[in-house]
Design a protein around this motif. Structure first.
Motif, PDB file in Angstrom:
ATOM      1  N   ILE A 161       0.852  -1.189   0.000  1.00  0.00           N
ATOM      2  CA  ILE A 161       0.000   0.000   0.000  1.00  0.00           C
ATOM      3  C   ILE A 161       0.888   1.239   0.000  1.00  0.00           C
ATOM      4  N   GLU A 162       0.799   2.020  -1.050  1.00  0.00           N
ATOM      5  CA  GLU A 162       1.615   3.227  -1.151  1.00  0.00           C
ATOM      6  C   GLU A 162       1.032   4.352  -0.305  1.00  0.00           C
ATOM      7  N   ARG A 163       1.820   4.836   0.650  1.00  0.00           N
ATOM      8  CA  ARG A 163       1.380   5.953   1.480  1.00  0.00           C
ATOM      9  C   ARG A 163       2.013   7.269   1.026  1.00  0.00           C
ATOM     10  N   PHE A 164       3.293   7.179   0.667  1.00  0.00           N
ATOM     11  CA  PHE A 164       4.001   8.351   0.174  1.00  0.00           C
ATOM     12  C   PHE A 164       4.822   7.945  -1.050  1.00  0.00           C
ATOM     13  N   SER A 165       5.136   8.939  -1.888  1.00  0.00           N
ATOM     14  CA  SER A 165       5.972   8.709  -3.056  1.00  0.00           C
ATOM     15  C   SER A 165       6.942   9.877  -3.196  1.00  0.00           C
ATOM     16  N   PHE A 166       8.242   9.557  -3.327  1.00  0.00           N
ATOM     17  CA  PHE A 166       9.266  10.582  -3.466  1.00  0.00           C
ATOM     18  C   PHE A 166      10.226  10.206  -4.594  1.00  0.00           C
ATOM     19  N   SER A 167      10.882  11.209  -5.149  1.00  0.00           N
ATOM     20  CA  SER A 167      11.740  10.983  -6.307  1.00  0.00           C
ATOM     21  C   SER A 167      13.210  10.801  -5.957  1.00  0.00           C
ATOM     22  N   THR A 168      13.576  10.897  -4.670  1.00  0.00           N
ATOM     23  CA  THR A 168      14.980  10.723  -4.287  1.00  0.00           C
ATOM     24  C   THR A 168      15.108   9.743  -3.119  1.00  0.00           C
ATOM     25  N   PRO A 169      16.178   8.957  -3.088  1.00  0.00           N
ATOM     26  CA  PRO A 169      16.401   8.045  -1.967  1.00  0.00           C
ATOM     27  C   PRO A 169      16.489   8.774  -0.622  1.00  0.00           C
ATOM     28  N   ASP A 170      17.110   9.955  -0.602  1.00  0.00           N
ATOM     29  CA  ASP A 170      17.244  10.686   0.663  1.00  0.00           C
ATOM     30  C   ASP A 170      15.885  11.040   1.247  1.00  0.00           C
ATOM     31  N   ALA A 171      14.940  11.455   0.401  1.00  0.00           N
ATOM     32  CA  ALA A 171      13.600  11.786   0.887  1.00  0.00           C
ATOM     33  C   ALA A 171      12.900  10.544   1.425  1.00  0.00           C
ATOM     34  N   ILE A 172      13.100   9.413   0.760  1.00  0.00           N
ATOM     35  CA  ILE A 172      12.478   8.161   1.206  1.00  0.00           C
ATOM     36  C   ILE A 172      13.062   7.731   2.550  1.00  0.00           C
ATOM     37  N   LYS A 173      14.367   7.801   2.686  1.00  0.00           N
ATOM     38  CA  LYS A 173      14.999   7.409   3.954  1.00  0.00           C
ATOM     39  C   LYS A 173      14.544   8.310   5.096  1.00  0.00           C
ATOM     40  N   GLN A 174      14.430   9.594   4.823  1.00  0.00           N
ATOM     41  CA  GLN A 174      13.985  10.522   5.856  1.00  0.00           C
ATOM     42  C   GLN A 174      12.555  10.210   6.286  1.00  0.00           C
TER      43      GLN A 174
END
Length: 298
Positions: A217-230
């Motif tokens: 289930i997708e809750r958030f979507s980001f275009s950079t690994p750093d944003a995802i890790k944060q």
């Protein structure tokens, strides 16, 4: 018929930029002079090369036929100039390279710098984006060679296996599943922080997860690994990224891996180029350099 190299260069610039004004800037010409040269080329060929869509010019079928031929002709001229202007064995000029996010940030950036330090008359112009954007750049001849994480099925592009990579499922170090081995069904209903549409990482993971009926289930979507890790550090959910991007956080125990039974996330990286385009000596040298340079990085 007297087609000039200047006309071909202007045609290629318009094809790349989609606008006469932008092409004029690229060529250091005025917009009227650029437009006139393009019109003269179409007159000599007795064919329209572009269709206007809004405020942009897009190649029509005739223009699409001409572009790879024009690019090849301009490359040949560049090779002649380099051959007679450079010392024997010296590589010079600008190489346009595109790479998808993980490859670009963690492999190609270091390779490009090291290559240019070794060949001081050469410059590698590296564009980093997602897989679909890299494919588009190669198709539009803006990039001589591309490196991608996802699949490319376009018949106009030559695709070659390059290196391999491992994806890891991870979470906040305090998550109940941190460091555990779980069955796929145990992850159903869990929120996920995903890469954006067009990402090779996203496409590969979703395909593997769907094969195990994980139903992420997708809750958030980001275009950079750093944003995802944060986001994961803030407790937003689980995520999947290349192990190349997680080394620091895992060693600091800021994030933790979740091992999922039966979920195989070893993927292939690919090198791509347009079938109508031949590699320049500079590109061949860079490809060989990268293959050696990155052996210890993957």
């Amino acid at each position: 018929m007297r087609i000039t190299l200047k006309q071909l260069s202007i045609f290629e610039a318009v094809a790349r930029s989609g606008q006469v004004a932008r092409a004029a800037d690229m060529m250091n010409l005025s917009a009227p002079a650029t437009s006139m040269a393009l019109s003269e080329l179409e007159k000599q060929l007795d064919a329209r090369l572009f269709e206007r869509v809004g405020n942009r010019l897009r190649l029509n079928s005739q223009g699409s036929l001409l572009l790879p031929l024009a690019t090849e002709a301009l490359q040949k001229v560049e090779q002649i100039e380099l051959l007679f202007s450079s010392s024997e064995g010296e590589l010079s000029g600008t190489l346009n390279v595109s790479a998808s996010s993980t490859i670009g940030n963690h492999l190609m950036a270091k390779s490009a710098v090291a290559f240019c330090q070794q060949h001081t008359s050469a410059f590698v112009d590296l564009d980093i984006d997602n897989t679909q954007a890299v494919i588009k750049s190669v198709l539009e001849f803006r990039t001589e060679v591309g490196f991608i994480e996802g699949q490319c099925l376009d018949s106009r592009i030559k695709v070659e296996a390059w290196h391999k990579d491992n994806l890891l499922v991870f979470c906040h170090s305090a998550h109940p599943l941190a460091g555990k081995r779980v069955k796929p069904i145990e992850l159903r209903g869990q929120p996920w922080v995903m890469r954006e549409e067009g990402s090779g990482t996203r496409d590969y993971f979703i395909s593997a997860a769907n094969a195990l009926d994980m139903q992420p289930i997708e809750r958030f979507s980001f275009s950079t690994p750093d944003a995802i890790k944060q986001a994961v550090k803030q407790g937003a959910g689980l995520a999947v990224l290349s192990e190349l991007t997680l080394e620091k956080e895992l060693s600091r125990k800021e994030l933790a891996v979740i091992e999922v039974e039966g979920l195989v996330l070893t993927r292939q990286f690919y090198r791509i180029h347009h079938k109508s385009r031949k590699f320049t000596p500079l590109c061949n040298a860079f490809i060989g350099f990268c293959s050696k340079f990155n052996k210890l990085s993957i």
